[in-house]
Design a protein around this motif. Structure first.
Motif, PDB file in Angstrom:
ATOM      1  N   GLY A   1       0.828  -1.209   0.000  1.00 26.77           N
ATOM      2  CA  GLY A   1       0.000   0.000   0.000  1.00 26.77           C
ATOM      3  C   GLY A   1       0.862   1.260   0.000  1.00 26.77           C
ATOM      4  N   LEU A   2       1.933   1.271   0.794  1.00 26.44           N
ATOM      5  CA  LEU A   2       2.831   2.422   0.813  1.00 26.44           C
ATOM      6  C   LEU A   2       3.550   2.575  -0.529  1.00 26.44           C
ATOM      7  CD1 LEU A   2       4.316   1.967   4.394  1.00 26.44           C
ATOM      8  CD2 LEU A   2       2.614   3.641   3.654  1.00 26.44           C
ATOM      9  N   LEU A   3       3.808   1.442  -1.171  1.00 28.18           N
ATOM     10  CA  LEU A   3       4.423   1.496  -2.496  1.00 28.18           C
ATOM     11  C   LEU A   3       3.457   2.115  -3.508  1.00 28.18           C
ATOM     12  CD1 LEU A   3       7.128   0.583  -3.782  1.00 28.18           C
ATOM     13  CD2 LEU A   3       5.989  -1.544  -4.434  1.00 28.18           C
ATOM     14  N   LEU A   4       2.178   1.834  -3.363  1.00 24.53           N
ATOM     15  CA  LEU A   4       1.178   2.431  -4.248  1.00 24.53           C
ATOM     16  C   LEU A   4       1.147   3.946  -4.096  1.00 24.53           C
ATOM     17  CD1 LEU A   4      -1.822  -0.069  -3.895  1.00 24.53           C
ATOM     18  CD2 LEU A   4      -0.321   0.238  -5.877  1.00 24.53           C
ATOM     19  N   ILE A   5       1.306   4.435  -2.854  1.00 24.21           N
ATOM     20  CA  ILE A   5       1.350   5.889  -2.637  1.00 24.21           C
ATOM     21  C   ILE A   5       2.509   6.498  -3.397  1.00 24.21           C
ATOM     22  CG2 ILE A   5       1.677   7.682  -0.900  1.00 24.21           C
ATOM     23  CD1 ILE A   5       0.296   5.866   1.099  1.00 24.21           C
ATOM     24  N   LYS A   6       3.625   5.766  -3.417  1.00 20.34           N
ATOM     25  CA  LYS A   6       4.817   6.260  -4.114  1.00 20.34           C
ATOM     26  C   LYS A   6       4.611   6.263  -5.631  1.00 20.34           C
ATOM     27  CE  LYS A   6       9.709   5.058  -4.819  1.00 20.34           C
ATOM     28  NZ  LYS A   6      10.794   4.105  -4.441  1.00 20.34           N
ATOM     29  N   PHE A   7       4.002   5.193  -6.154  1.00 21.00           N
ATOM     30  CA  PHE A   7       3.823   5.067  -7.599  1.00 21.00           C
ATOM     31  C   PHE A   7       2.632   5.883  -8.121  1.00 21.00           C
ATOM     32  CE2 PHE A   7       5.965   0.612  -7.900  1.00 21.00           C
ATOM     33  CZ  PHE A   7       7.219   1.232  -7.859  1.00 21.00           C
TER      34      PHE A   7
END
Length: 972
Positions: free
Chosen positions: A497-503
């Motif tokens: 989920g945190l990776l989605l915020i980044k992408f």
């Protein structure tokens, strides 16, 4: 003039107890109602439990600041002023005493008092001061309405007079009031009461009833009838047993039994064995008489013949034999009825039944023949021999293997559905933390990899419930069905989920809002947020067990691919249940990596190899030739049977090792150089011993007030796992990231799957909820996991707690879904489970033996040796094992009977020369199996043990003599 409340407060403060009654008698009903709120305020003040000083040990001392007299004044006032609800809430029951109420009731009796007193008839506990004498005074005074249930509870104490120490027996007290013997004493039979507790070892009430009947004070016929009727009044076991004793104590004669038989026959429906067996013995005395209701008895027979009580079945058969002897025209009917007892796997019951049928039934009767043949498969040898004229002739078993379909053809495997669209991914994510299926852990990261480029704003919103569930799993209270792997999976999902915020910062705003809201709530509660904010790379279990690293490495492989936007599959994702990978699908997945010139994760590769299966070797070889090249092609060929040797240029050494140990273990000596461990450890070979352990335990001495060391013993199973490092290694996480990032840092040895297999715990906490998923990492060779379960769960032999039990049961459930040739650990695990203190565990172990014999994956002789070693020192009651055999391991098939013979022969050979309890039952089973197999005892060690046991005399001499008489014991 002061108000009532003011007068009362002053009286209370000055503790003027003598002035209380005159003051309370001035109250009208309206004034009482008005005073209630004031009284409740006083209760709060005077019944407050608080710190009143320091104790002599220096700590705080708690108590009431009010005096005993003040609280007594308030309790009396509660009785006069409060309604029943407020009175009970105030906990003022201490005033319900004869000495107190005799001074109050003449001028005030609450309207609720009668119902309040009679409510004790339904309570579990009745205060000792509510006795029959006082209660009758209250009834006679008009204060209480008579209650049958309460009288039944208090009357049993009415035959005693209290002494300074104990009580004196005075049954004449029952005759003081005519109503007692005319009416009240029969309430005991209707409501039960506590007569069984009042009777004591001296049988006071039994003597009272018999004496009063003999003196004409009670009608004997009514006492007998009421006692018999009590068997079907849903009384508990103890009370039903007491009324049984009463009936027997009165010694009813045949005429009385004939008169009571309809009631007695209904007793056969009782859930308690004592009344049933007693009634059957009484009925046996009149079964041959003309007045016996044979039709009514026969109607009840199917129920009692199916009873778990051997005594019940035996008594029933005795009565049926009497009936068959007397009524020649009903012999076939009675024999058909008796045949239902053949369902019991007990040699004595079966032989008794068989003799009855053989003696009285017509062997040419088709009805009898059909009834007896229905139980043919479960008949033990002696009963089978007696009943041979009534049985269907058995065809010779020329091809027993065919009966079990023991072929090399693969079984039909059940595919595991993979999400076909994003909505199915959402559904999977919602289930992943419920452990509905063990493979959901593997499916979720693989599905996210597959749909990573469909993370639109709408789709991310669909995943919010799953993210919320992951947050709750990470930071919420631990629940009993959660495993550490659930925590790991939640870390993976939140990290993604945190990776989605980044992408996708805009599309993932909904997740960011959810994350920030959860974080702020944790901070509001002053909770440490470091664990919540840390990612999957920092995840660890508090035991620091390496056993969780294979799963973590696979998730790190997936996370690395997600970080780099790589559209690649995980190799180890199961394709078929329980957690298997079709080798053809594995070939296709490897080819994706080769086409993109990247490497799969090393742990992912190992687990995939350990899970893979091939139903069609030629098709798999052809596909590998088409899609693969280089070392991966050689590796797949090796799994499928091609001849490949270790080579210096191999980059996938841990994967080769996994392939060897999973699919071609006989070649391990050629490939052992690919590991730092010895061949013994890689093959899960270990040493173990079971014995009675002597130790010292602490016990507090109340006289000396110190802990003392006292000698004690306990059962122990000690497993020694020899694990020595011979080569320097590089840490697992560092090795993984070196691989993924292309770091060429050299290492003398790279850690693989078999470096991480371990269960590390002192007390089971959550491992039981992970064990299936751990075993399914290597479903073709789970021996290392079983080795650690043996080491820790069986340390003190019997299971110590609920979590230990679940760990073992869940491991057994996992084994039920697998087919592999068991090694040392598997045999020790199953054999030990057959003797443990949990019936479910023992039954699972028996099922695994049945399955293992059918699939030819178990060595029954080895199981028997282990059981015999455990019993050598009596680590477990032998009855557990013999009962288990009778419960469903006998006569499964001729193949199973031969394997059972090997198991029992090895077991007896390994046991002590001094027989343990229940050895006779073991020998009865052994004789049964030898007879079924028509084999002599040919094992020299077993013969020697039998000879030693024969010297012990008692009941063993007879059964060993029968073994020798029927089958010669050969000596080497």
């Amino acid at each position: 003039m002061s108000t009532f409340a003011e007068q009362y407060l002053k009286l209370l403060q000055e503790q003027r107890q003598a002035d209380l009654f005159p003051l309370l008698q001035t109250l009208t009903d309206a004034e009482k109602k008005k005073f209630v709120p004031e009284l409740k305020k006083l209760d709060t003040q005077y019944f407050k439990y608080e710190i009143i000083g320091k104790s002599k040990w220096g700590g705080d001392e708690y108590g009431f600041k009010s005096t005993d007299i003040q609280r007594y004044i308030l309790n009396i006032t509660h009785f006069v002023v409060y309604n029943r609800k407020d009175f009970e809430k105030a906990n003022s029951g201490s005033v319900i005493k004869k000495k107190v109420l005799d001074t109050i009731l003449p001028w005030h009796c609450p309207t609720w008092f009668s119902d309040y007193m009679n409510s004790f008839g339904g309570n579990e506990f009745i205060p000792h001061f509510i006795d029959y004498e006082w209660y009758m005074e209250l009834v006679e005074g008009g204060y209480v309405t008579e209650s049958a249930s309460l009288i039944a509870r208090i009357l049993p104490r009415a035959i005693f007079k209290p002494l300074d120490r104990g009580q004196a027996y005075h049954p004449e007290l029952l005759a003081e009031r005519p109503v007692t013997l005319q009416k009240h004493i029969w309430y005991i039979f209707e409501h039960g009461g506590e007569v069984h507790w009042s009777d004591g070892n001296e049988q006071y009430w039994l003597k009272t009833f018999k004496d009063f009947c003999e003196r004409g004070l009670l009608e004997r016929s009514r006492v007998l009838k009421e006692a018999a009727m009590c068997f079907n009044r849903n009384f508990n076991q103890s009370l039903a047993g007491w009324f049984t004793n009463l009936l027997v104590y009165l010694e009813p004669n045949k005429a009385e039994l004939i008169k009571l038989q309809s009631i007695l026959l209904n007793t056969l429906n009782s859930p308690h064995s004592k009344p049933v067996n007693t009634v059957l013995k009484l009925l046996k005395d009149i079964a041959g008489d003309d007045g016996f209701e044979q039709d009514q008895f026969i109607e009840h027979c199917p129920l009692v013949l199916s009873s778990d009580s051997k005594t019940t079945v035996t008594n029933t058969l005795m009565i049926l034999e009497k009936l068959a002897k007397k009524h020649q025209n009903r012999r076939n009917e009675i024999s058909i009825l008796a045949s239902q007892a053949l369902i019991h796997q007990d040699d004595k019951l079966q032989v008794r039944t068989a003799k009855l049928i053989s003696k009285y039934a017509d062997s040419t009767s088709l009805d009898v023949w059909e009834a007896v043949s229905a139980y043919q498969q479960g008949l033990l040898f002696e009963a089978r021999t007696i009943l041979e004229p009534f049985l269907i002739p058995e065809a010779p078993a020329d091809d027993e293997a065919a009966h079990f379909n023991l072929t090399t053809e693969p079984a039909e495997r059940e595919p595991i559905p993979f999400p076909k669209n994003f909505d199915e991914l959402v559904y999977l994510a919602s289930q992943a933390f419920d452990q509905n299926e063990a493979y959901h852990f593997d499916l979720l990261p693989a599905a996210i990899l597959s749909f990573q480029h469909e993370m639109t704003e709408d789709n991310i919103r669909k995943l919010l419930p799953a993210f919320q569930r992951a947050f709750k799993t990470t930071t919420g209270d631990w629940v009993s069905d959660r495993g550490y792997l659930d925590s790991l999976l939640s870390k993976f999902l939140t990290s993604y989920g945190l990776l989605l915020i980044k992408f996708y910062p805009s599309a993932a705003q909904s997740f960011k809002d959810l994350y920030d809201d959860h974080l702020s709530k944790l901070k509001e509660k002053n909770q440490d947020t470091r664990w919540f904010e840390s990612g999957i790379k920092a995840w660890e279990v508090y035991t620091h067990s390496k056993g969780y690293k294979p799963h973590k490495h696979i998730l790190l492989n997936a996370f690395w691919a997600l970080e780099h936007n790589l559209q690649v599959p995980l190799l180890s994702t199961p394709t078929h249940q329980p957690s298997l990978v079709d080798v053809k699908e594995l070939i296709r997945r490897i080819s994706v990596y080769q086409s993109r010139n990247t490497r799969p994760g090393l742990m992912d590769y190992q687990v995939a190899v350990m899970r893979c299966f091939a139903d069609n070797r030629d098709e798999a070889i052809s596909l590998a030739n088409t899609l693969l090249r280089g070392e991966s092609r050689q590796l797949i060929g090796f799994i499928l049977g091609e001849d490949h040797q270790p080579a210096p240029q191999h980059h996938l050494q841990p994967v080769w090792l996994a392939a060897v140990l999973t699919h071609r273990r006989h070649l391990i000596n050629q490939w052992a150089g690919y590991s730092k461990w010895s061949e013994e450890y890689l093959l899960a070979n270990f040493s173990w011993s079971s014995y009675i352990e002597h130790y010292e335990q602490d016990r507090y001495n109340y006289q000396t007030r110190v802990n003392e060391k006292i000698p004690a013993t306990r059962e122990a199973v000690i497993v020694s796992i020899d694990k020595k490092e011979a080569t320097p290694v590089i840490s697992g996480i560092k090795s993984l990231w070196n691989k993924l990032t292309g770091n060429k840092t050299a290492a003398a040895y790279e850690e693989g799957y078999f470096d991480f297999v371990e269960l590390k715990y002192k007390y089971i906490s959550a491992e039981q909820n992970d064990i299936k998923r751990l075993i399914y990492l290597s479903p073709h060779w789970p021996e290392h996991w079983l080795m650690y379960i043996n080491k820790d769960a069986f340390r003190y032999f019997d299971l110590q707690g609920e979590n230990d039990k679940k760990l073992v049961i869940y491991a057994l459930e996992a084994l039920m879904t697998l087919k592999y040739n068991y090694g040392e650990a598997g045999h020790l695990f199953i054999a030990t489970c057959m003797l443990l203190n949990d019936k479910t565990v023992r039954l699972y172990a028996a099922e695994l033996w049945i399955k293992g014999v059918k699939e030819q994956t178990l060595n029954s002789k080895k199981l028997g040796e282990i059981i015999g070693k455990h019993e050598y020192n009596g680590l477990a009651p032998l009855k557990r094992f013999t009962d288990l055999i009778f419960s469903g391991m006998l006569h499964i098939s001729p193949v199973h009977d031969r394997e059972m013979e090997q198991l029992l022969t090895a077991c007896i050979s390994s046991m002590n020369k001094k027989p343990v309890n229940n050895t006779k039952k073991l020998l009865d089973i052994y004789l049964e199996v030898l007879a079924a197999n028509k084999q002599p005892v040919i094992d020299a060690q077993a013969s020697a043990i039998l000879t030693e046991w024969e010297k012990s005399g008692n009941s063993l001499t007879a059964v060993i003599g029968r073994i020798k008489q029927g089958f010669s014991i050969q000596k080497s």
